[in-house]
Motif scaffolding. Structure first.
Motif, mmCIF file in Angstrom:
data_model
loop_
_atom_site.group_PDB
_atom_site.id
_atom_site.type_symbol
_atom_site.label_atom_id
_atom_site.label_comp_id
_atom_site.label_asym_id
_atom_site.label_seq_id
_atom_site.Cartn_x
_atom_site.Cartn_y
_atom_site.Cartn_z
ATOM 1 N N ILE A 344 0.854 -1.195 0.000
ATOM 2 C CA ILE A 344 0.000 0.000 0.000
ATOM 3 C C ILE A 344 0.886 1.239 0.000
ATOM 4 O O ILE A 344 1.759 1.385 0.867
ATOM 5 C CB ILE A 344 -0.926 0.005 1.229
ATOM 6 N N ASP A 345 0.687 2.118 -1.013
ATOM 7 C CA ASP A 345 1.397 3.395 -1.089
ATOM 8 C C ASP A 345 0.466 4.457 -0.516
ATOM 9 O O ASP A 345 -0.534 4.855 -1.136
ATOM 10 C CB ASP A 345 1.750 3.716 -2.549
ATOM 11 N N LEU A 346 0.785 4.930 0.708
ATOM 12 C CA LEU A 346 -0.093 5.889 1.379
ATOM 13 C C LEU A 346 -0.066 7.257 0.718
ATOM 14 O O LEU A 346 -1.074 7.979 0.748
ATOM 15 C CB LEU A 346 0.304 5.997 2.857
ATOM 16 N N ASP A 347 1.074 7.633 0.122
ATOM 17 C CA ASP A 347 1.146 8.945 -0.525
ATOM 18 C C ASP A 347 0.291 8.979 -1.779
ATOM 19 O O ASP A 347 -0.418 9.959 -2.053
ATOM 20 C CB ASP A 347 2.596 9.278 -0.874
ATOM 21 N N ARG A 348 0.332 7.914 -2.585
ATOM 22 C CA ARG A 348 -0.439 7.867 -3.831
ATOM 23 C C ARG A 348 -1.830 7.273 -3.646
ATOM 24 O O ARG A 348 -2.611 7.236 -4.587
ATOM 25 C CB ARG A 348 0.330 7.039 -4.865
ATOM 26 N N ASN A 349 -2.111 6.740 -2.449
ATOM 27 C CA ASN A 349 -3.409 6.114 -2.171
ATOM 28 C C ASN A 349 -3.685 4.967 -3.151
ATOM 29 O O ASN A 349 -4.784 4.829 -3.693
ATOM 30 C CB ASN A 349 -4.539 7.145 -2.222
#
Length: 847
Positions: A344-349
């Protein structure tokens, strides 16, 4: 000579320079390709080594659990058996409660017994030979005689009364059980994995290139058909011989593959796993293709060649770094042994399922917007009340709070009903804030199932404890009542006797009633101890060849007079064609005596009691009998009939309220009948009587097996001049025994301890003491130790004095211990004076 023009020289220099530069670039390219090849091989070697070690660890766990399980089954079976015989039904019961594909038992003669009744010889099998030697372990059976499959055997000896009676064996079908553990893929291609013995013999395998039928299995396959170089041949051979791990490369056609061999911790087995050569080949071909393009580009245009090389090298490095980073993410999550991994990439959602992981939810793509995945997971939670908690757990705000520790949540899937645990682990941070999260899913349905089973077990244990507490209270209530009744009579008639000392007739009547009440009290104590010993498994049968007619005649003589005195008609009937059988005469007599005693107690004068022994038939050298005890007494109510064989169960009616008894007699009857593998039932009508029906089977005895019974003539007591040594620490018991023996005409000396008795005997002259009556439980030195010391005296005349145990330790094992200590006879307390005198007379006559 014409001078070369500057332009021609420059061109020549340029050509030479270009040629040199191209040659240098080609050399650099060749070096790069070789280095890249080694890097790919090393990377693949790391992949296959990590995968092999993880699978070996999982197989080790499965083998340990199976070994522990077969030990538990053996313990359960040993505790469950009532005879040194294991039946197919026992094995079926064990199979139902175990994870084994089959459960087998090999008896002491080497006969292998299956749960469906099939039998075969197993004397040449390792598990039989090791198990009968008292060892447990694991072995492999190739080409089973029954299933023609490879079997993994977990075996352990089975004990019965301290003796090994055979070997219990739990069986895994190797290929079926190991398929899931051995299955592995690399970059979408299935790998070949073998589980084998040290000599290379294949136990199980998985993959597209499985080979069987080779002598020495994997070793021959690798050494003769996989194109291993001589150095690799020696390396692989040493790894199998020395039991260590090693990596190797092999040729599969034109492709080079990686392999890894590792030894399992639990036994001398090996796991061999390969990295698909076609995957390595595709890496090599891609690299070669890129190089060819680079070479042609250099020939066309050097500058573009340089740019292309830099671009291609950069792209390949990025791809390898991305692959290594993906693998690093997976390896960080692998210790949890999760089934799915999502980055999961939290910055790119955004989210992305990592290699080898597939979405388990309908409508979810391998990658996309994280909010969609979050909502789909929340909707799959079976319990609506838990969905808000799941949404909060998966929120980006919550994940931003993670450091490099993990957090987890459990839920049940609405889609398929399985229980899962979701773990989130921070794998990358920027300025101290998590930016990439690894979401891992684990199937914990089996863990939940076991937890539910544990809770059910605890509830059952609590229920059993409550039942035991109620049973204890019932026991104490009944014992208090049943012990106080005869004790009240003993105390009351003793008081009356003291008041009528001068009235001999009244005294005689009171003493007889005291004696009767004492016998009732002794009977209650014996019944309680007898039932307790039966239920604890300490009572065993001692079948011997005998004549049922003798047993029936003894019962007739025992009850005929008392029945007649009570005004009851008594009949003993026999209709048997095989009276000579192998049975425990004492225990059968105990069963019939209890039933006949009850019939007599509950039958009024003018009624009748009948005992009938009838043979129903024969089968396989065994005779089947139906034994009935019927009466015309008060009968049993239908409400109480189901409880008739329960301990301390007595129907509390006004009719029976005055009848003495503990309610243990029928419990003892049922336990003894079941020990004889028989059945007992009852039919009864209130006011008309009851009939108890026994069905028993005994082996038929040969006539020559019976030992003729030559009843010895009763010796006439001759106490004149006979001196006895009475060893007793209790003053009252000593006074009673002294009075009895003195009245019989014996000279008696006493000792209040085993130490004193040994000193008195060792200091006496030979022949001074004719007999020793020895108590067992005494302070300082007990009777067993005192007897052993007397038997060890140097003077044979003193060492061989007859010794009779006179003790309240009255069980069979107590009599056996007395014999082992060197005693000649055993007399139980409370004393039966007639038995005591007969024992003394017999020992003195045999001296």
């Amino acid at each position: 000579m014409e001078k070369q023009s500057p332009k021609g020289s420059r061109n020549t220099v340029q050509v030479l320079l270009w040629t040199v530069m191209i040659a240098v670039m080609v050399l650099l390219f060749v070096h790069f390709m070789q280095d890249n090849r080694q890097r790919i091989l090393q990377q693949n070697a790391n992949y296959v080594a990590d995968s092999a070690r993880q699978r070996a660890s999982e197989i080790d766990r499965v083998l340990r659990e199976a070994s522990e399980q077969i030990g538990m089954l053996s313990y359960y079976l040993s505790d469950y058996l009532t005879a040194p015989v294991v039946t197919p039904e026992d094995l079926r019961r064990l199979e139902e409660h175990s994870s084994f594909d089959y459960v087998r038992f090999v008896n002491a003669d080497g006969l292998n017994i299956s749960s469906d009744g099939r039998e075969n010889d197993a004397t040449d099998r390792e598990y039989y030979q090791e198990g009968m030697a008292g060892k447990g372990g694991t072995s492999v059976t190739l080409n089973s005689r029954i299933t023609n499959e490879t079997l993994v055997n977990f075996y352990t000896p089975v004990y019965y009364e301290g003796q090994i009676i055979g070997v219990l064996r739990g069986v895994f079908l190797a290929q079926v059980r190991m398929q899931q553990l051995l299955d592995s893929t690399f970059f979408g291609e299935e790998a070949t994995t073998y589980l084998c013995l040290q000599d290379g013999t294949i136990i199980a395998g998985c993959g597209p290139d499985l080979h069987y039928g080779y002598e020495n299995g994997v070793r021959k396959l690798l050494l003769s058909e996989s194109g291993l170089e001589p150095k690799m041949v020696e390396q692989v051979t040493n790894a199998f011989r020395e039991g260590r791990s090693t990596s190797f490369t092999f040729l599969d056609g034109r492709n080079t593959g990686n392999g890894f061999i590792t030894r399992l911790n639990t036994n001398n087995w090996y796991l061999l796993q390969t990295f698909p050569a076609q995957v390595t080949g595709s890496f090599f071909r891609e690299s070669i293709h890129t190089g060819v393009v680079l070479v042609f580009s250099l020939v066309g245009l050097f500058v573009l060649y340089i740019a292309f090389v830099l671009f291609t090298s950069y792209r390949q490095r990025r791809r390898l770094m991305a692959e290594n980073q993906d693998m690093d993410y997976i390896l960080r999550g692998m210790p949890m042994l999760f089934t799915q991994f999502v980055l999961i990439d939290l910055d790119r959602n955004t989210y992305r399922y990592l290699r080898g992981s597939r979405p388990g939810l309908p409508g979810i793509a391998p990658s996309g917007q994280y909010a969609l995945l979050q909502e789909r997971i929340v909707q799959d939670v079976a319990a609506p009340a838990d969905r808000a908690r799941m949404r909060e757990f998966l929120s980006r705000e919550q994940m931003r709070k993670l450091q490099f520790e993990d957090s987890s949540i459990e839920h049940q899937s609405l889609q398929d009903g399985i229980w899962a645990r979701l773990n989130v682990v921070c794998v990358q941070k920027h300025d101290g804030i998590p930016v990439k999260i690894l979401l891992a899913k684990q199937n914990i349905t089996e863990v939940r199932r076991k937890e539910i089973q544990r809770q059910e077990t605890l509830q059952k244990a609590m229920h059993d404890a409550e039942k035991a507490n109620i049973a204890k209270s019932t026991f104490l209530f009944n014992m208090s009542h049943d012990l106080r009744t005869p004790m009240n009579a003993i105390i009351g008639f003793t008081t009356l006797a003291q008041r009528h000392l001068n009235d001999s007739a009244a005294m005689q009547e009171y003493l007889e009633k005291i004696q009767n009440s004492s016998q009732i009290l002794l009977g209650i104590i014996n019944d309680v101890l007898d039932l307790a010993r039966i239920e604890s498994g300490k009572t065993t049968l001692h079948p011997e060849p005998g004549d049922l007619r003798s047993t029936a005649e003894a019962l007739r003589e025992m009850f005929e007079e008392s029945m007649e005195t009570s005004g009851i008609t008594f009949r003993m009937e026999m209709a048997v064609s095989n009276p000579l059988v192998v049975f425990d005469s004492l225990r059968l007599s105990q069963i019939l005596i209890n039933l006949l005693s009850n019939a007599r107690k509950f039958t009024h004068p003018g009624g009748s009691v009948a005992c009938r022994i009838q043979q129903e038939g024969t089968q396989e050298n065994s005779a089947q009998f139906c034994m009935t005890v019927s009466d015309t007494g008060i009968g049993i109510s239908p409400e109480f009939l189901p409880n008739i064989f329960g301990a301390f169960e007595r129907e509390r009616t006004s009719t029976v309220a005055g009848i003495q008894g503990t309610g243990l007699g029928l419990s003892i009857v049922k336990e003894l009948v079941e020990m004889m593998n028989g059945t007992v039932t009852v039919e009864s009508t209130v006011g008309k009587g009851s009939t108890f029906i026994l069905h028993l089977a005994f082996p038929i005895a040969e006539p020559q097996a019976l030992i003729p019974s030559n009843a010895a003539k009763k010796a006439t007591p001759d106490s004149a001049g006979k001196r006895l040594l009475l060893v007793e620490d209790n003053e009252l018991n000593r006074e009673i025994a002294l009075e009895i023996l003195t009245e019989a005409g014996y000279q008696v000396e006493t000792a209040n301890d085993g130490n004193v008795a040994v000193d008195m005997v060792s200091q006496s002259k030979p022949g001074y003491y004719n007999l020793i009556l020895m108590d067992i439980q005494m302070p300082t030195m007990d009777g067993y130790q005192a007897t052993r010391l007397i038997r060890a005296l140097p003077d044979p005349a003193l060492a061989n004095i007859p010794i009779a145990a006179m003790t309240a330790n009255a069980f069979d094992e107590d009599k056996q211990r007395a014999r082992e200590a060197g005693m000649n006879a055993h007399v139980a307390k409370p004393l039966n004076i007639q038995q005591l005198m007969e024992t003394i007379t017999a020992l003195l006559a045999a001296k």
